[in-house]
Design a protein around this motif. Structure first.
Motif: not given
Ligand code: PMP
Ligand code: GLN
Length: 383
Positions: A94, A199, A202, A233, A241
């Protein structure tokens, strides 16, 4: 209050997780595993907590972790990455997304996102003074899986287009890129100043023998890309985080200008422990695809007994289910009712969409223990 984000409320993940808790429902809404990180990794965190790794980390990230990330880019995507100049550790994906957007988007710039689009993109673009252009992912008789409509994307590009955002494997739909997609994108942005924010949180969760088409694999696109991922993930540790951004030096330099005044640096003992674990077991992420494919298959097999319709996800730990044979309610209302009355929480897909009308689909997270998936499916099959 004259809000800078007048159309933004509390995120759907917070809302649905809270509702699940209030109702005592099984929470398949917000995406997080119901199981713990590897015990070896937890031990390494404990060791690092007790061996003096508790003060500020370097602004760009712990060197050993940046080196491990660079080694991974080489091993999996054949990309030589300079760990010092091209890798930055962030407070989750994020923060990386926010920094990348703020590093390059100026007032008046346009950012193209593909709907359904993860919910953090648009507010970050808005705060940077940019405008978000939503293009739907499409499906057709020849290509039934959701994919990018290249003609529509080409037609959407103007001299104000600054960024194309990608997110594959795709949250919420679980769709993945096709073999020619990155070459087509390279051709579309060639001779423009358009940047790519990819991004790829996954990246390791991709099914049926497919391999992830990272932008890092692509010589031409990589030159203009921020590639973002998340340890949350990959290591079943969403609460830590910790994420990162890999980008060529010139882009990383701009990225770090934002990161250093946003977060400055990221949780130190966890970074050290992740670096230790990546050195100890560099191939750990290679097992995730099979692990989650079993969960997908289990959940889908159970849901075949229901009145929901679906195409099994090609990646991610989310399964989208269509409930149009069950109810004509809108998805937000239906998701709330399912949580309250049936006891299963999910995410309504329309909240990720600005470009087409609300769908009758819900997203369910299957990163859960088998008995939790069974219980949820039993309840959903009663509908
Ligand atoms: N991008 C996508 C597509 C996500 O699904 C997520 C979290 N599920 C994030 C960003 C954020 O990841 P983080 O928890 O590492 O901030
Ligand atoms: N990205 C996670 C999801 O899609 C949620 C992250 C969050 O709660 N912000 O469910």
């Amino acid at each position: 209050m004259d809000s800078k984000l007048p159309h933004v409320g509390t995120t759907i993940f917070t809302v649905m997780s809270q509702l699940a808790q209030d109702c005592g429902a099984i929470n398949l809404s917000q995406g997080f595993p119901s199981f713990e990180p590897d015990a070896r990794l937890l031990d390494l965190v404990t060791q690092r907590l007790h061996s003096g790794a508790n003060q500020y980390a370097p602004m760009t990230g712990v060197p050993a972790l940046r080196q491990a990330i660079a080694a991974k880019a080489g091993r999996l995507y054949d990309r030589g990455v300079d760990a010092d100049a091209e890798v930055t550790v962030t407070a989750g994906a994020t923060e990386a997304l926010f920094c990348a957007i703020h590093a390059v988007v100026r007032p008046g710039d346009e950012v193209i996102v593909l709907d359904p689009a993860y919910d953090s993109y648009e507010p970050a673009v808005t705060l940077a003074g940019g405008a978000t252009l939503h293009l739907p992912l499409v499906s057709s008789a020849e290509r039934p899986e959701l994919h990018i409509d290249w003609q529509r994307l080409r037609d959407a590009i103007t001299d104000r287009t600054r960024v194309v955002m990608l997110n594959f494997p795709h949250n919420p739909t679980g769709t993945v890129l096709g073999p020619g997609d990155l070459d087509t994108l390279a051709e579309v942005v060639r001779d423009t100043g358009i940047l790519i924010i990819s991004d790829e949180v996954y990246e390791h969760i991709i099914f049926d023998g497919a391999s992830h088409l990272s932008v890092l694999r692509h010589d031409e696109l990589w030159q203009r890309a921020f590639v973002i991922s998340s340890f949350g993930k990959t290591y079943h540790a969403t609460g830590w985080k910790v994420g990162y951004c890999v980008a060529p030096e010139a882009l990383s330099t701009e990225f770090r200008k934002v990161h250093q005044f946003n977060c400055f640096c990221v949780v130190s003992p966890i970074q050290h422990a992740l670096a230790d674990f990546m050195q100890l077991d560099p191939a750990y992420p290679d097992g995730l695809a099979d692990f989650y494919q079993q969960k997908r298959d289990q959940f889908c097999a159970l849901m075949r007994e229901s009145r929901f319709r679906f195409v099994p996800a090609a990646g991610t730990y989310f399964q989208v289910l269509d409930y149009s044979a069950i109810s004509a309610e809108d998805d937000i209302g239906f998701a709330r009712r399912l949580t309250r009355e049936i006891g299963v929480a999910s995410i309504p897909v329309s909240v990720f969409c600005a470009s087409h009308p609300p769908t009758r689909t819900l997203r369910f997270c299957f990163a859960k223990d088998d008995d939790v998936l069974k219980q949820a499916a039993t309840l959903l099959c009663e509908l």
